[in-house]
Design a protein around this motif. Structure first.
Motif, PDB file in Angstrom:
ATOM      1  N   ASN A 298     -27.116 -18.404  54.880  1.00 61.28           N
ATOM      2  CA  ASN A 298     -26.871 -19.384  53.634  1.00 61.28           C
ATOM      3  C   ASN A 298     -27.066 -18.571  52.427  1.00 61.28           C
ATOM      4  O   ASN A 298     -26.309 -18.789  51.566  1.00 61.28           O
TER       5      ASN A 298
ATOM      6  N   LYS B 199     -27.656 -13.408  54.447  1.00 59.95           N
ATOM      7  CA  LYS B 199     -26.268 -13.625  53.961  1.00 59.95           C
ATOM      8  C   LYS B 199     -25.642 -12.033  53.885  1.00 59.95           C
ATOM      9  O   LYS B 199     -24.580 -11.945  54.282  1.00 59.95           O
TER      10      LYS B 199
ATOM     11  N   ASN C  77     -29.497 -16.905  60.053  1.00 58.44           N
ATOM     12  CA  ASN C  77     -29.169 -17.769  58.910  1.00 58.44           C
ATOM     13  C   ASN C  77     -28.634 -17.488  57.676  1.00 58.44           C
ATOM     14  O   ASN C  77     -29.018 -16.270  56.994  1.00 58.44           O
TER      15      ASN C  77
ATOM     16  N   ASN D  31     -25.467 -10.330  57.228  1.00 60.37           N
ATOM     17  CA  ASN D  31     -24.260 -10.873  57.891  1.00 60.37           C
ATOM     18  C   ASN D  31     -23.096 -10.217  57.514  1.00 60.37           C
ATOM     19  O   ASN D  31     -22.274  -9.809  58.289  1.00 60.37           O
TER      20      ASN D  31
ATOM     21  N   ASP E 277     -30.015 -15.774  65.935  1.00 59.53           N
ATOM     22  CA  ASP E 277     -29.216 -16.425  64.865  1.00 59.53           C
ATOM     23  C   ASP E 277     -29.799 -15.862  63.783  1.00 59.53           C
ATOM     24  O   ASP E 277     -30.890 -15.848  63.308  1.00 59.53           O
TER      25      ASP E 277
ATOM     26  N   LYS F 125     -19.404 -14.513  62.668  1.00 57.42           N
ATOM     27  CA  LYS F 125     -19.343 -14.619  61.187  1.00 57.42           C
ATOM     28  C   LYS F 125     -20.212 -15.672  60.809  1.00 57.42           C
ATOM     29  O   LYS F 125     -20.636 -15.923  59.613  1.00 57.42           O
ATOM     30  N   GLU F 126     -20.472 -16.792  61.666  1.00 58.82           N
ATOM     31  CA  GLU F 126     -21.155 -17.941  61.473  1.00 58.82           C
ATOM     32  C   GLU F 126     -22.787 -17.689  61.708  1.00 58.82           C
ATOM     33  O   GLU F 126     -23.569 -18.407  61.493  1.00 58.82           O
ATOM     34  N   GLY F 127     -23.099 -16.433  62.245  1.00 64.95           N
ATOM     35  CA  GLY F 127     -24.473 -16.090  62.122  1.00 64.95           C
ATOM     36  C   GLY F 127     -25.211 -16.081  63.610  1.00 64.95           C
ATOM     37  O   GLY F 127     -26.107 -15.855  63.876  1.00 64.95           O
ATOM     38  N   ASN F 128     -23.993 -16.340  64.478  1.00 63.70           N
ATOM     39  CA  ASN F 128     -24.482 -16.399  65.967  1.00 63.70           C
ATOM     40  C   ASN F 128     -24.352 -15.154  66.673  1.00 63.70           C
ATOM     41  O   ASN F 128     -22.926 -14.819  67.267  1.00 63.70           O
TER      42      ASN F 128
ATOM     43  N   ASN G 261     -15.492 -15.410  65.253  1.00 64.00           N
ATOM     44  CA  ASN G 261     -15.970 -16.477  64.338  1.00 64.00           C
ATOM     45  C   ASN G 261     -17.356 -17.042  64.423  1.00 64.00           C
ATOM     46  O   ASN G 261     -17.913 -17.145  63.567  1.00 64.00           O
ATOM     47  N   LYS G 262     -17.967 -16.984  65.662  1.00 64.49           N
ATOM     48  CA  LYS G 262     -19.172 -17.132  65.978  1.00 64.49           C
ATOM     49  C   LYS G 262     -20.155 -16.209  65.377  1.00 64.49           C
ATOM     50  O   LYS G 262     -21.212 -16.372  64.752  1.00 64.49           O
TER      51      LYS G 262
END
Length: 352
Positions: free
Chosen positions: A171, A176, A169, A179, A167, A227-230, A224-225
């Motif tokens: 934020n 960021k 993070n 990512n 993962d 893009k969320e960092g997963n 999408n996962k």
């Protein structure tokens, strides 16, 4: 910095002025080749000894010089274009990662090969040299450890004891930015006609794994996962792929800034509004919006087009004020602004 009768440069330091008018009067009477001021604040600025001045703080300064950028071109115009991009990237870091407002940031064209950025916010004025170096370390990604950015028990056991998730993070900060880079890299790879070739350029990725990655990224839910960092699904295909892309991203995102300038809490730096003695161009303060459209080889010119005779010592080819010059050795008549530029660079002399 002044020139004596033999054109040898010498510094006149430890000057202080009670008003802008007093400074202006001094400069017009002395006509210096270069003009600098201290970014430090002193209780007694005119004291002859540094130890007697009473240092009470300093602005945070960044010096971006075209010569410090990788693969810097020899062409002056291209050099200035490159360093402007780097300056805009630094501004992005300072506002988004450090939270400085536009009012806290002063952008200055140096009149030479780059830009200076001044942070005048009160909370940073007491930072010592080591603390300022840490700011540079962050911007240049010095010591950046990917295992501390990614949360995975195979990298950092103490961070993930109960799961096996990879993962990032997202934020803020480098997480960021990396990512966003990884997403952009994967999407650009999918959109290219040679997606397999791009992905197989990474160590350990063959055509089979590359095809699996392409299929995975075409799945909107999985994308999408990511893009969320997963990054679990990608990690299961190859554990080193994301780290390889991230390392590439660090090299592209990191900034190239002159560390000694930022770390120096008593630095002398060019005075805005003065002329650069090595180019004849004006040292100009700019806002962020002004910088985007700023062309120093036009907007920083202060001299006119009066025909001026000069004796050129070596062949010169350059562009200035929208005009292209290709000059041979010897006496030439060219516009004043171009003559000043060449004389300041030391490649021509005035011919009366």
């Amino acid at each position: 910095m002044l020139l004596d009768e033999a054109f040898n440069a010498f510094m006149r330091r430890h000057k202080s002025f009670g008003s802008e008018g007093e400074l202006h009067e001094y400069l017009t009477s002395m006509i210096p080749a270069h003009c600098y001021y201290s970014v430090a604040y002193y209780k007694y600025p005119s004291a002859a000894n540094m130890s007697d001045k009473g240092w009470s703080g300093s602005d945070l300064i960044f010096d971006l010089d075209a010569d410090h950028l990788p693969n810097a071109p020899n062409n002056y115009s291209e050099m200035l274009d490159n360093v402007k991009v780097e300056t805009l990237r630094l501004y992005d870091f300072l506002t988004k990662d450090f939270g400085f407002s536009e009012d806290d940031i002063q952008i200055i064209f140096s009149g030479g090969r780059g830009y200076h950025i001044h942070i005048t916010e009160d909370n940073i004025k007491d930072l010592d040299s080591n603390q300022r170096r840490e700011v540079i370390d962050y911007l240049s990604a010095k010591g950046l450890n990917l295992s501390h950015l990614f949360h995975h028990k195979r990298f950092v056991p103490e961070l993930q004891k109960d799961g096996d998730d990879l993962d990032l993070n997202i934020n803020s900060g480098w997480r960021k930015r990396l990512n966003a880079y990884i997403i952009s890299y994967l999407q650009d790879s999918l959109d290219s006609s040679n997606a397999l070739e791009v992905l197989t350029s990474h160590k350990g990725i063959g055509e089979r794994k590359a095809s699996m990655i392409i299929d995975l990224c075409k799945d909107k839910k999985e994308l999408n996962k990511i893009k969320e960092g997963n990054f679990n699904s990608l990690f299961n295909i190859d554990k080193n792929l994301i780290l390889s892309i991230a390392e590439q991203g660090i090299e592209k995102i990191r900034l190239n800034i002159d560390e000694p300038v930022t770390a120096d809490i008593k630095r002398l730096i060019r005075l805005p509004g003065s002329l650069h003695g090595g180019s004849g161009l004006k040292v100009i303060p700019l806002t962020y919006s002004q910088l985007k459209d700023f062309n120093p080889l036009v907007d920083a010119i202060v001299f006119n087009e009066t025909p001026t005779l000069i004796n050129i010592q070596t062949e010169q080819k350059f562009e200035l004020n929208g005009m292209k010059f290709d000059l041979d050795v010897g006496i030439q008549e060219i516009p004043e602004f171009a003559a000043i530029y060449l004389m300041c660079r030391g490649v021509a002399e005035h011919e009366s």
